[in-house]
Design a protein around this motif. Sequence first.
Motif, PDB file in Angstrom:
ATOM      1  N   PRO A 189      35.676  33.396  24.927  1.00  0.00           N
ATOM      2  CA  PRO A 189      36.769  34.469  24.478  1.00  0.00           C
ATOM      3  C   PRO A 189      36.733  35.331  24.036  1.00  0.00           C
ATOM      4  O   PRO A 189      37.078  36.578  24.466  1.00  0.00           O
ATOM      5  CB  PRO A 189      37.646  33.841  22.893  1.00  0.00           C
ATOM      6  CG  PRO A 189      36.970  32.754  23.297  1.00  0.00           C
ATOM      7  CD  PRO A 189      36.173  32.781  24.077  1.00  0.00           C
ATOM      8  N   GLU A 190      35.388  36.189  23.997  1.00  0.00           N
ATOM      9  CA  GLU A 190      34.990  36.997  23.368  1.00  0.00           C
ATOM     10  C   GLU A 190      34.864  38.362  24.752  1.00  0.00           C
ATOM     11  O   GLU A 190      34.848  39.161  25.064  1.00  0.00           O
ATOM     12  CB  GLU A 190      33.243  37.182  22.300  1.00  0.00           C
ATOM     13  CG  GLU A 190      34.419  36.445  20.552  1.00  0.00           C
ATOM     14  CD  GLU A 190      33.188  36.744  20.503  1.00  0.00           C
ATOM     15  OE1 GLU A 190      31.577  37.358  20.288  1.00  0.00           O
ATOM     16  OE2 GLU A 190      33.005  36.164  18.885  1.00  0.00           O
ATOM     17  N   GLU A 198      28.323  36.911  30.330  1.00  0.00           N
ATOM     18  CA  GLU A 198      28.932  38.549  31.004  1.00  0.00           C
ATOM     19  C   GLU A 198      28.623  38.789  32.703  1.00  0.00           C
ATOM     20  O   GLU A 198      29.015  39.278  32.866  1.00  0.00           O
ATOM     21  CB  GLU A 198      27.999  39.237  30.453  1.00  0.00           C
ATOM     22  CG  GLU A 198      28.062  39.035  28.723  1.00  0.00           C
ATOM     23  CD  GLU A 198      29.609  40.194  28.784  1.00  0.00           C
ATOM     24  OE1 GLU A 198      29.898  40.835  29.581  1.00  0.00           O
ATOM     25  OE2 GLU A 198      29.705  40.686  27.338  1.00  0.00           O
ATOM     26  N   LEU A 199      27.755  37.478  33.060  1.00  0.00           N
ATOM     27  CA  LEU A 199      27.825  38.138  34.648  1.00  0.00           C
ATOM     28  C   LEU A 199      28.540  37.474  35.746  1.00  0.00           C
ATOM     29  O   LEU A 199      29.284  37.746  36.122  1.00  0.00           O
ATOM     30  CB  LEU A 199      26.168  37.115  34.867  1.00  0.00           C
ATOM     31  CG  LEU A 199      25.692  36.717  36.102  1.00  0.00           C
ATOM     32  CD1 LEU A 199      26.044  38.335  37.701  1.00  0.00           C
ATOM     33  CD2 LEU A 199      24.570  36.336  36.186  1.00  0.00           C
ATOM     34  N   ILE A 200      29.119  36.278  34.923  1.00  0.00           N
ATOM     35  CA  ILE A 200      30.276  35.802  35.676  1.00  0.00           C
ATOM     36  C   ILE A 200      31.679  37.057  35.715  1.00  0.00           C
ATOM     37  O   ILE A 200      32.332  36.593  36.724  1.00  0.00           O
ATOM     38  CB  ILE A 200      30.797  34.360  34.293  1.00  0.00           C
ATOM     39  CG1 ILE A 200      29.817  33.248  34.853  1.00  0.00           C
ATOM     40  CG2 ILE A 200      32.512  34.347  34.682  1.00  0.00           C
ATOM     41  CD1 ILE A 200      30.773  31.867  34.023  1.00  0.00           C
ATOM     42  N   ALA A 201      31.663  37.638  33.925  1.00  0.00           N
ATOM     43  CA  ALA A 201      33.031  38.861  34.571  1.00  0.00           C
ATOM     44  C   ALA A 201      32.442  39.557  35.633  1.00  0.00           C
ATOM     45  O   ALA A 201      32.834  40.242  35.859  1.00  0.00           O
ATOM     46  CB  ALA A 201      32.912  38.537  33.622  1.00  0.00           C
ATOM     47  N   GLU A 218      38.700  42.320  29.908  1.00  0.00           N
ATOM     48  CA  GLU A 218      40.095  42.379  31.113  1.00  0.00           C
ATOM     49  C   GLU A 218      40.321  43.390  31.857  1.00  0.00           C
ATOM     50  O   GLU A 218      41.334  42.668  32.493  1.00  0.00           O
ATOM     51  CB  GLU A 218      41.356  42.583  28.957  1.00  0.00           C
ATOM     52  CG  GLU A 218      41.108  42.574  28.316  1.00  0.00           C
ATOM     53  CD  GLU A 218      41.961  42.978  27.145  1.00  0.00           C
ATOM     54  OE1 GLU A 218      42.853  41.913  26.984  1.00  0.00           O
ATOM     55  OE2 GLU A 218      41.893  43.623  26.521  1.00  0.00           O
ATOM     56  N   SER A 219      39.939  44.841  31.718  1.00  0.00           N
ATOM     57  CA  SER A 219      40.068  45.517  32.284  1.00  0.00           C
ATOM     58  C   SER A 219      39.787  45.075  33.738  1.00  0.00           C
ATOM     59  O   SER A 219      40.494  46.074  34.877  1.00  0.00           O
ATOM     60  CB  SER A 219      39.741  46.621  31.977  1.00  0.00           C
ATOM     61  OG  SER A 219      37.908  46.557  32.162  1.00  0.00           O
ATOM     62  N   ARG A 220      38.593  44.176  34.337  1.00  0.00           N
ATOM     63  CA  ARG A 220      38.673  44.107  35.221  1.00  0.00           C
ATOM     64  C   ARG A 220      39.502  43.279  36.289  1.00  0.00           C
ATOM     65  O   ARG A 220      39.655  43.180  37.062  1.00  0.00           O
ATOM     66  CB  ARG A 220      36.936  43.252  35.250  1.00  0.00           C
ATOM     67  CG  ARG A 220      36.202  43.749  34.864  1.00  0.00           C
ATOM     68  CD  ARG A 220      34.757  42.910  35.080  1.00  0.00           C
ATOM     69  NE  ARG A 220      33.814  43.151  34.470  1.00  0.00           N
ATOM     70  CZ  ARG A 220      32.899  44.365  35.324  1.00  0.00           C
ATOM     71  NH1 ARG A 220      32.870  44.162  36.653  1.00  0.00           N
ATOM     72  NH2 ARG A 220      31.956  44.835  35.146  1.00  0.00           N
ATOM     73  N   PHE A 221      40.847  42.807  35.411  1.00  0.00           N
ATOM     74  CA  PHE A 221      41.399  41.336  35.538  1.00  0.00           C
ATOM     75  C   PHE A 221      42.657  41.768  35.908  1.00  0.00           C
ATOM     76  O   PHE A 221      43.357  41.389  34.243  1.00  0.00           O
ATOM     77  CB  PHE A 221      41.095  40.061  34.745  1.00  0.00           C
ATOM     78  CG  PHE A 221      39.823  40.259  35.609  1.00  0.00           C
ATOM     79  CD1 PHE A 221      39.549  39.339  37.095  1.00  0.00           C
ATOM     80  CD2 PHE A 221      38.779  40.282  34.043  1.00  0.00           C
ATOM     81  CE1 PHE A 221      38.062  38.927  36.694  1.00  0.00           C
ATOM     82  CE2 PHE A 221      37.151  39.899  34.085  1.00  0.00           C
ATOM     83  CZ  PHE A 221      37.465  38.920  35.821  1.00  0.00           C
ATOM     84  N   PRO A 222      43.235  42.705  36.326  1.00  0.00           N
ATOM     85  CA  PRO A 222      45.088  43.104  36.471  1.00  0.00           C
ATOM     86  C   PRO A 222      45.936  41.656  35.855  1.00  0.00           C
ATOM     87  O   PRO A 222      45.279  40.513  35.990  1.00  0.00           O
ATOM     88  CB  PRO A 222      45.104  42.726  37.810  1.00  0.00           C
ATOM     89  CG  PRO A 222      44.105  43.762  38.559  1.00  0.00           C
ATOM     90  CD  PRO A 222      42.613  42.983  37.768  1.00  0.00           C
ATOM     91  N   PRO A 223      47.291  42.138  35.542  1.00  0.00           N
ATOM     92  CA  PRO A 223      47.455  40.404  34.793  1.00  0.00           C
ATOM     93  C   PRO A 223      48.264  40.257  35.882  1.00  0.00           C
ATOM     94  O   PRO A 223      48.787  40.397  36.832  1.00  0.00           O
ATOM     95  CB  PRO A 223      48.275  40.674  33.696  1.00  0.00           C
ATOM     96  CG  PRO A 223      48.483  42.752  33.970  1.00  0.00           C
ATOM     97  CD  PRO A 223      47.248  42.465  34.414  1.00  0.00           C
TER      98      PRO A 223
END
Length: 338
Positions: free
Chosen positions: A288-289, A276-279, A295-300
Amino acid sequence: MNRRQFIATSSLAGLSAFSGCSGPDYDFELLNVSYDPTRELYRRMNRLFAEHYHTLTGKRVRVRQSHGGSGSQARSVIDGIPADVVTLAMWADVDNIRSKKLIANGWEERLPDRALPYHSTIVFVVRKGNPFGITDWKDLLQPNLKVITANPKTGGGAKLNLLGAWIAMRDAGKTPEQARDFITEMYRRVPVLDTGARGATVTFARKNIGDVHLTWENEAWLEKRELKDAVEIVYPKVSVRAEPHVALVDANADRKGTRLAAEEYLKFLYTPTAQELIAETFFRPGHPEVAKKNESRFPPIKLYRATDPAMELGDWTKIQTDFFSEGGIFDQIYQSGR
């Protein structure tokens, strides 16, 4: 933190000085030798780990940090800095330490995901309003545009900047010769080569040099947070998948008697708390979870490993030799562009 404070903090951090958990009461220390843009991540991670380790064992551990260009950091470990663990930007840097018999053979298989608790990529930071209208790698060759990147001879992120440009050209159907021409032109637009990623951040964000900064995704968000509306982040369509591996430095940990604690430290990086801290600090988590939750933090973005067979570059040993060794492709194109 205001602009002047950030300058001072970044400049001091660029000295590869030790930092980390503080306080006089600890039973022993670990040293994590890392690369440039992980200061904020590991400053917080070390506190979390100290709490975890105290709960687990009743012992108090202090984790100290050393930061700099990934290649330079690997050499410092080889030259004697007593790292218990390394968390470097490039597989080749970790394996270089292994080649000197400080890390055991097969180190990638001792931790999940080939010793890769997170991954990252290279993006662009531009000035407010994006005056050059940069949307992708092809836009970096505009007249009068200045590109900021660190020296790929010393910095892992800088190697990835170069490889990201190469990969984007190959993905666009360009030949290896055309990819080489592109990076040659790109480096003609580089006014200064800092030794590591954080130094390049200071050059762009503090010294106000350059029009676009090629940098780690997390470093881009740090600039955005600290400089607010003065900069914008641009995600290219294609970039390189950055894989900063982690490893126990067996020879040092055994000599210092810290193996068990150092192993626990590396295992902790894979826990949901650490992930969680990494994200939160804009590295892409491997869990994965946690990855799905954030995933909203990281644009495709389409990511290639440099070793992807489609790129035809070979393994990391070949890439290091071909591109970054003395007289390699980088030396050739940089000297020709001066």
